[in-house]
Scaffold this active site. Structure first.
Site, mmCIF file in Angstrom:
data_model
loop_
_atom_site.group_PDB
_atom_site.id
_atom_site.type_symbol
_atom_site.label_atom_id
_atom_site.label_comp_id
_atom_site.label_asym_id
_atom_site.label_seq_id
_atom_site.Cartn_x
_atom_site.Cartn_y
_atom_site.Cartn_z
ATOM 1 N N ARG B 79 0.835 -1.195 0.000
ATOM 2 C CA ARG B 79 0.000 0.000 0.000
ATOM 3 C C ARG B 79 0.869 1.243 0.000
ATOM 4 O O ARG B 79 2.077 1.192 0.278
ATOM 5 C CB ARG B 79 -0.912 0.024 1.235
ATOM 6 C CG ARG B 79 -0.144 0.034 2.553
ATOM 7 C CD ARG B 79 -0.992 0.536 3.722
ATOM 8 N NE ARG B 79 -0.295 0.402 4.999
ATOM 9 C CZ ARG B 79 0.677 1.213 5.429
ATOM 10 N NH1 ARG B 79 1.078 2.228 4.693
ATOM 11 N NH2 ARG B 79 1.242 1.020 6.610
ATOM 12 N N THR B 84 2.284 2.510 10.280
ATOM 13 C CA THR B 84 1.088 2.769 11.069
ATOM 14 C C THR B 84 0.816 1.599 12.002
ATOM 15 O O THR B 84 1.451 0.547 11.917
ATOM 16 C CB THR B 84 -0.141 3.076 10.183
ATOM 17 O OG1 THR B 84 -1.141 3.718 10.978
ATOM 18 C CG2 THR B 84 -0.731 1.813 9.578
ATOM 19 N N PHE B 85 -0.149 1.818 12.906
ATOM 20 C CA PHE B 85 -0.550 0.795 13.864
ATOM 21 C C PHE B 85 -2.033 0.548 13.704
ATOM 22 O O PHE B 85 -2.829 1.483 13.517
ATOM 23 C CB PHE B 85 -0.253 1.264 15.294
ATOM 24 C CG PHE B 85 -0.884 0.388 16.342
ATOM 25 C CD1 PHE B 85 -2.055 0.777 16.988
ATOM 26 C CD2 PHE B 85 -0.326 -0.856 16.669
ATOM 27 C CE1 PHE B 85 -2.658 -0.044 17.944
ATOM 28 C CE2 PHE B 85 -0.922 -1.680 17.612
ATOM 29 C CZ PHE B 85 -2.084 -1.281 18.250
ATOM 30 N N HIS B 86 -2.404 -0.730 13.782
ATOM 31 C CA HIS B 86 -3.825 -1.103 13.831
ATOM 32 C C HIS B 86 -4.046 -1.914 15.083
ATOM 33 O O HIS B 86 -3.190 -2.723 15.461
ATOM 34 C CB HIS B 86 -4.203 -1.962 12.618
ATOM 35 C CG HIS B 86 -4.022 -1.272 11.316
ATOM 36 N ND1 HIS B 86 -4.585 -0.053 11.045
ATOM 37 C CD2 HIS B 86 -3.329 -1.624 10.200
ATOM 38 C CE1 HIS B 86 -4.256 0.316 9.818
ATOM 39 N NE2 HIS B 86 -3.495 -0.613 9.291
ATOM 40 N N ALA B 147 -6.162 7.452 9.575
ATOM 41 C CA ALA B 147 -5.057 7.224 8.650
ATOM 42 C C ALA B 147 -5.561 6.558 7.373
ATOM 43 O O ALA B 147 -6.583 5.866 7.377
ATOM 44 C CB ALA B 147 -3.991 6.352 9.310
ATOM 45 N N ILE B 148 -4.803 6.803 6.305
ATOM 46 C CA ILE B 148 -5.161 6.231 5.006
ATOM 47 C C ILE B 148 -3.919 5.618 4.373
ATOM 48 O O ILE B 148 -2.835 6.190 4.450
ATOM 49 C CB ILE B 148 -5.719 7.325 4.069
ATOM 50 C CG1 ILE B 148 -7.102 7.789 4.559
ATOM 51 C CG2 ILE B 148 -5.809 6.831 2.627
ATOM 52 C CD1 ILE B 148 -7.637 9.003 3.852
ATOM 53 N N GLY B 160 -7.050 0.688 2.772
ATOM 54 C CA GLY B 160 -8.088 1.716 2.904
ATOM 55 C C GLY B 160 -7.826 2.670 4.037
ATOM 56 O O GLY B 160 -6.820 3.375 4.029
ATOM 57 N N ALA B 162 -8.244 3.773 8.447
ATOM 58 C CA ALA B 162 -8.346 3.315 9.834
ATOM 59 C C ALA B 162 -8.724 4.517 10.689
ATOM 60 O O ALA B 162 -8.007 5.526 10.690
ATOM 61 C CB ALA B 162 -7.017 2.736 10.289
ATOM 62 N N CYS B 178 2.880 7.390 10.297
ATOM 63 C CA CYS B 178 2.769 7.924 8.947
ATOM 64 C C CYS B 178 4.015 8.719 8.542
ATOM 65 O O CYS B 178 3.965 9.525 7.611
ATOM 66 C CB CYS B 178 1.505 8.784 8.785
ATOM 67 S SG CYS B 178 0.024 7.903 9.322
#
Lengths: 177, 235
Positions: B79, B84-86, B147-148, B160, B162, B178
């Site tokens: 991507r 980033t973190f999820h 975030a994208i 996508g 978050a 980011c």
């Protein structure tokens, strides 16, 4: 309609910003005519320059000279992408196939695959794009070229669009939004 | 005049990152060949750090071993975007849609994803905005709430957005989120006030989807409960 679209491409190609002033005073009039004249000359030149390009429906262009082809993305594509911050280039010597991805560009946190309009072998990549990916935006048909390909054969070319067909294709695509 | 736009929303609950990635690859392939219509996954992940195509590992501030020790995974993806973190209590949407069919490019698509999260935040009185150039995402002041990171292949999207409902923000200390230093990360809970009770997360996930479908002009929306779907798409 076609002339104004080509004029837009001319402006994009040359990064021309022609001021359009009203005919306020007598002394302004000759300057405005001169600017318009230069603009039309530039547009005609670009018309001639760009007419040799062929286009894929995934918005890449190709210029074929003998067995050699140069590939990049179109002004329409770069405009819809936004500012390009990274270009993933293939290795020299790798094979490309018509319609298949050979690399990617990143803009606005989106990576978009770039597809090859032709099949063949990559003989040169534009290494300037590693330090200056924005060339894809500022000079999509010239300094922002992406790869050069030694063609397998020219059987792919009839599948590609000529400039007029591509212009219509872009209009139809934008109208569907 | 264009006809009704259709989309299928898969409500998936908590899904392992790799499983979701494999599912997206299958769905994107099916969408490219027109086997399926536009689809979007609505889910959340267990603690997971991810990097984008540029592999900006310098923005992950701890080793992979340390991430494992705190119960998180690290994944490299194709991507756009940076580190980033999820994690739990973060609403994720992975639209698998054909941009060619709706005639928009990457820039407009990402703007619409930003608008989706801005609209959701506004439902709770939180005034969010899109990022400046080079800071794609959704911000409340100098604090990032959404975030994208997107991939577009043959005009079909994957990955996508978050949106932080109430994730553990301490996880973000282990990355430069980011790739933008000196900016905070925030959440909906933090912005409405820690004393303010939010509705259930299921409601917020559904609201996120509704904002998305409204902004993208979908009029025919089918919801599917896919909480038991595997990565090959079978239940």
């Amino acid at each position: 309609m076609a002339t104004s679209l080509w004029a837009t491409r001319a402006a994009s190609f040359l990064r021309i910003n022609v001021p359009c002033r009203g005919f306020a005073t007598g002394s302004d009039v000759p300057i405005c005519y001169l600017a318009l004249y230069c603009y039309e000359i530039a547009a005609a030149f670009i018309d001639w320059f760009l007419k040799d390009l062929k286009y894929a429906d995934s918005h890449e262009w190709v210029r074929v000279e003998g067995k050699s082809a140069t590939v990049g993305i179109t002004d329409h594509a770069q405009d819809h992408l936004g500012e390009v911050v990274y270009v993933e280039l293939p290795e020299e010597g790798s094979k490309v196939e018509r319609g298949a991805s050979f690399g990617a560009v990143e803009s606005v946190k989106a990576t978009s695959d770039v597809n090859s309009p032709v099949s063949g072998k990559v003989v040169e990549v534009n290494t300037k794009l590693s330090d200056s990916p924005g060339l894809v935006n500022t000079s999509p048909y010239k300094d922002g070229w992406i790869i050069k390909v030694e063609l397998e054969d020219d059987s792919d070319l009839p599948c590609l669009m000529d400039p007029e067909r591509y212009t219509k294709f872009c209009e139809e695509e934008d109208a569907s939004h | 005049m264009r006809g009704p736009r259709s989309i299928e929303i898969w409500k998936m609950g908590a899904v392992n990152y790799l499983e979701a990635l494999k599912l997206q690859e299958k769905l994107a392939s099916d969408r490219k060949t027109h086997k399926i219509k536009d689809t979007s996954l609505s889910l959340q992940h267990p603690p997971t750090f991810t990097l984008g195509k540029r592999r900006t590992v310098h923005n992950v501030l701890v080793s992979e071993a340390e991430l494992k020790a705190m119960g998180a995974e690290l994944h490299y993806t194709e991507r756009g975007g940076d580190a980033t973190f999820h994690g739990p209590h973060q609403a994720i949407l992975y639209p698998i849609i054909s941009l060619r069919d709706i005639g928009i490019g990457a820039r407009k698509y990402v703007e619409n994803l930003e608008s989706t999260m801005i609209e959701l935040a506004s439902l709770y009185g939180v005034k969010a905005r899109a990022g400046e150039t080079g800071e794609t995402g959704v911000w409340v002041g100098r604090r990032k709430i959404g975030a994208i990171g997107v991939r577009i292949s043959s005009g079909v999207t994957s990955h996508g957005l978050a949106f932080n409902i109430d994730p553990d923000l301490n996880y973000f200390k282990h990355i430069v989120p980011c790739g933008i230093p000196d900016k905070e990360v925030t959440s909906l809970q933090k912005e409405v006030g820690l004393g303010q009770k939010l509705p259930s997360e299921q409601v917020i996930h559904e609201q996120l989807v509704s904002c998305f479908t409204k902004i993208f002009g979908y009029t025919d929306i089918t919801w599917r409960d896919k909480t038991s779907v595997s990565s090959d798409g079978h239940e």
